[in-house]
Scaffold this motif. Sequence first.
Motif, PDB file in Angstrom:
ATOM      1  N   TRP A  95       0.842  -1.201   0.000  1.00  0.00           N
ATOM      2  CA  TRP A  95       0.000   0.000   0.000  1.00  0.00           C
ATOM      3  C   TRP A  95       0.877   1.251   0.000  1.00  0.00           C
ATOM      4  CZ3 TRP A  95      -3.764  -0.976   4.721  1.00  0.00           C
ATOM      5  CH2 TRP A  95      -4.536  -2.112   4.476  1.00  0.00           C
ATOM      6  N   GLU A  96       1.897   1.242   0.875  1.00  0.00           N
ATOM      7  CA  GLU A  96       2.780   2.406   0.968  1.00  0.00           C
ATOM      8  C   GLU A  96       3.521   2.620  -0.345  1.00  0.00           C
ATOM      9  OE1 GLU A  96       6.253   4.039   3.953  1.00  0.00           O
ATOM     10  OE2 GLU A  96       6.445   2.037   3.100  1.00  0.00           O
ATOM     11  N   GLN A  97       3.992   1.529  -0.914  1.00  0.00           N
ATOM     12  CA  GLN A  97       4.737   1.620  -2.175  1.00  0.00           C
ATOM     13  C   GLN A  97       3.890   2.250  -3.273  1.00  0.00           C
ATOM     14  OE1 GLN A  97       5.765  -1.966  -4.861  1.00  0.00           O
ATOM     15  NE2 GLN A  97       7.569  -1.755  -3.536  1.00  0.00           N
ATOM     16  N   LYS A  98       2.598   1.943  -3.261  1.00  0.00           N
ATOM     17  CA  LYS A  98       1.700   2.469  -4.287  1.00  0.00           C
ATOM     18  C   LYS A  98       1.157   3.854  -3.955  1.00  0.00           C
ATOM     19  CE  LYS A  98       1.887  -0.912  -7.188  1.00  0.00           C
ATOM     20  NZ  LYS A  98       2.429  -0.704  -8.549  1.00  0.00           N
ATOM     21  N   GLY A  99       1.435   4.332  -2.758  1.00  0.00           N
ATOM     22  CA  GLY A  99       0.975   5.661  -2.379  1.00  0.00           C
ATOM     23  C   GLY A  99      -0.503   5.732  -2.072  1.00  0.00           C
ATOM     24  N   TRP A 100      -1.097   4.622  -1.639  1.00  0.00           N
ATOM     25  CA  TRP A 100      -2.529   4.605  -1.345  1.00  0.00           C
ATOM     26  C   TRP A 100      -2.816   5.321  -0.027  1.00  0.00           C
ATOM     27  CZ3 TRP A 100      -3.267  -1.275  -2.745  1.00  0.00           C
ATOM     28  CH2 TRP A 100      -3.184  -1.405  -4.148  1.00  0.00           C
ATOM     29  N   ASP A 101      -4.033   5.807   0.103  1.00  0.00           N
ATOM     30  CA  ASP A 101      -4.457   6.607   1.250  1.00  0.00           C
ATOM     31  C   ASP A 101      -4.765   5.694   2.434  1.00  0.00           C
ATOM     32  OD1 ASP A 101      -5.614   8.289   3.085  1.00  0.00           O
ATOM     33  OD2 ASP A 101      -6.944   9.291   1.653  1.00  0.00           O
ATOM     34  N   VAL A 102      -3.785   5.489   3.301  1.00  0.00           N
ATOM     35  CA  VAL A 102      -3.956   4.555   4.414  1.00  0.00           C
ATOM     36  C   VAL A 102      -4.998   5.054   5.401  1.00  0.00           C
ATOM     37  CG1 VAL A 102      -2.114   5.515   5.848  1.00  0.00           C
ATOM     38  CG2 VAL A 102      -2.731   3.102   6.063  1.00  0.00           C
ATOM     39  N   ASP A 103      -5.121   6.365   5.575  1.00  0.00           N
ATOM     40  CA  ASP A 103      -6.115   6.888   6.507  1.00  0.00           C
ATOM     41  C   ASP A 103      -7.528   6.548   6.036  1.00  0.00           C
ATOM     42  OD1 ASP A 103      -4.249   8.053   8.276  1.00  0.00           O
ATOM     43  OD2 ASP A 103      -4.025   9.772   6.954  1.00  0.00           O
ATOM     44  N   TYR A 104      -7.772   6.681   4.735  1.00  0.00           N
ATOM     45  CA  TYR A 104      -9.079   6.317   4.190  1.00  0.00           C
ATOM     46  C   TYR A 104      -9.336   4.820   4.361  1.00  0.00           C
ATOM     47  CZ  TYR A 104     -12.731   5.228   0.820  1.00  0.00           C
ATOM     48  OH  TYR A 104     -13.877   4.755   0.239  1.00  0.00           O
ATOM     49  N   ILE A 105      -8.346   4.003   4.056  1.00  0.00           N
ATOM     50  CA  ILE A 105      -8.496   2.553   4.154  1.00  0.00           C
ATOM     51  C   ILE A 105      -8.873   2.145   5.578  1.00  0.00           C
ATOM     52  CG2 ILE A 105      -7.258   0.356   4.053  1.00  0.00           C
ATOM     53  CD1 ILE A 105      -5.577   1.615   1.747  1.00  0.00           C
ATOM     54  N   LEU A 106      -8.117   2.646   6.551  1.00  0.00           N
ATOM     55  CA  LEU A 106      -8.345   2.242   7.933  1.00  0.00           C
ATOM     56  C   LEU A 106      -9.677   2.776   8.455  1.00  0.00           C
ATOM     57  CD1 LEU A 106      -4.749   2.713   9.396  1.00  0.00           C
ATOM     58  CD2 LEU A 106      -5.782   0.654   8.375  1.00  0.00           C
ATOM     59  N   ALA A 107     -10.035   3.987   8.056  1.00  0.00           N
ATOM     60  CA  ALA A 107     -11.325   4.553   8.486  1.00  0.00           C
ATOM     61  C   ALA A 107     -12.482   3.706   7.965  1.00  0.00           C
ATOM     62  CB  ALA A 107     -11.453   5.994   8.009  1.00  0.00           C
TER      63      ALA A 107
END
Length: 478
Positions: free
Chosen positions: A312-324
Motif C-alpha cells: 500500500w505504501e509503495q503504491k501511495g494509497w491513502d492509508v487513513d481512508y483505508i483504515l477509516a
Amino acid sequence: MPRAIVTREPTTSSARWRSAFAPGEVIQRVRPKEFAGWLPNPHRGTTTFQRFNGDPLNPGLTWSDKDGPTVFKRFAGNLTNPDYPDTTISYCRWVWAALEPEKGRFRWAMIDGALAAARARGQTLQVRLQPYASDSGLPPWFWDLGGRPDRALEHSGDDVERSRWEPDHNHASYLRHWGALIAAFGRRYDGHPLIESVDIAYAGNFGECGGNASAATSRALVERYRRSLRTTRLISMLGTHGCRYGARFPDLGWRHDCFGDMSAYGHGVVPEGLAWNSMYEDIPRGIQSGRVADTWKTAPVVFETCWTVGYWEQKGWDVDYILAQGLKWHASVFMPKSSFIPERWRDRIDAFDRRLGYRHVLRQLTLPLEAKPGSRVAFWLWLENVGVAPLYRDYALALRLRQGRTSTVLPLDLDLRTVLPGDAMLTGSFVFPRALRRGEVEVHIGIVDRRTHEPVAELAIEPRGPDRWHPLTRIDVL
C-alpha cells in the motif's frame, strides 16, 4: 444471578481508605482512568499468518497463501513481532492435497501442531481449509475418483489452462469428497477451545470467490459446514452465493480478502483513478448485495490485506481512508499477512488495531461506602464500548470482593454480546457475602468465563492487575 465462586488468595493490607469522605457520606463513585495502550484480549485485533507470535515475519512484500505450517519449532519464549502489531490470533490455511493426500487419510498432525503452537504463543487459531491454490492443491486422487474439471473454461480462450486444475464445483464428486473432508474436520475439531473460527471457503481459487458453484451448490456446501461445525464460529466469504445464503444466520460472520485495494488505474480504458477496486466497489457492493450490513452486531467481520501494508505504501494509497473504512465496517480482526508494517505508518496501524472489535471502558461505578454481610448492596454501572464491535463470546462482567485470603466473584446481569459501540448502563444489586468479617473488603472488576469465573479479558482502564482483575475501591464491612 449465577452462583458466586469463593477462592483463597494471598493476604493484602492497606492504609485507611475512607478518610477522603465526610462523615455523613454513604455513596462512593469510582471513575477509573482510561488505558490507551494495547490489550492482550482474545477474539479481536491483528493476526499472524501461516506462523505464530515470535516467528520471523515474511521477507519484504512476500507471503504464501497456500503453504500452511507443517513443522513446528520449539517455542523459545519470545512473543514479540518486530515491525508488526502484537497479536492474540494466528491465521493458517492448508490446501486439500496437504490435508488429505490419500482418500480418507487425513494429516491432522498439522492442525494439532498449529493448535499447540498457538497455545504456547498465547493465541487462538483461525483456520481455512482451501480446495486449491492456483494450479496446485487439489489431491490427484480427486481426479482419479471422478472429479471433473470446469468444462466452461475449456471454451473461454485465456482460461483453457485453468480448466486443467479448476474443478466443476457443481459436480457430485466435488460435493461428496470436499464435503467429506469438512465433515471429518468437524468430527475432530468442532468446539475446540483454541479454534477461533473456520472460513466457509467452500469453492474457488484459495476458497475465496466460490468458483463456478451455483447458488444451489453453495447452499448445500454452506449447510455441510453448518452441520459439521455446530459450535465453532464460521466465517463466510463476502461476495459469494454462500455469503448471501449465510446472511440469514446471525452467528455467521464474513471476511474479505482484498482489504485496502485502491488500485484504480485506467489503462487507457477508463479515466485514471476511476477503475474498479475493492475499497470503492467490491467490498461495499458485497455488503449491499450480501445483505450483511448489520452482521457485525452478532458475528465478526474479518479483513485480510490486499497484497501487504508495505505494498500500500509503495503504491501511495491513502492509508487513513483505508483504515477509516475498516472501522466503519465494524471489523474485529485484521490479517496483514505477517508482513512488515512501514515505520511511518506504524502508529496509525497500532491505533487501528486498538479499536478493532470490543474495547470496554468503565466510566463509573457507584457503590455504598459500607454494608453489612448478608445485606443487598445496590450499584450503578456505566460501561462504554469504545471499539467498533461487540464481544461475541458469552463472557461475564464481574465484580470480585476480596478480603484477606478469601475472594468472591459476582457476575453482573449484563450480556456483553449486546454491548455495541457506545454506552451500556446497569442498575442492580448483589448480596454482600455473609462470610465477610468486620473491616474492609477490596472491590475489583474483570471479564470472566461464566463457568470458571476466571478472568479472560481486560477492560481498557487503569490500574491493570497481573491477574487481569482491575482493583477499583473498598467497602467497609460492618
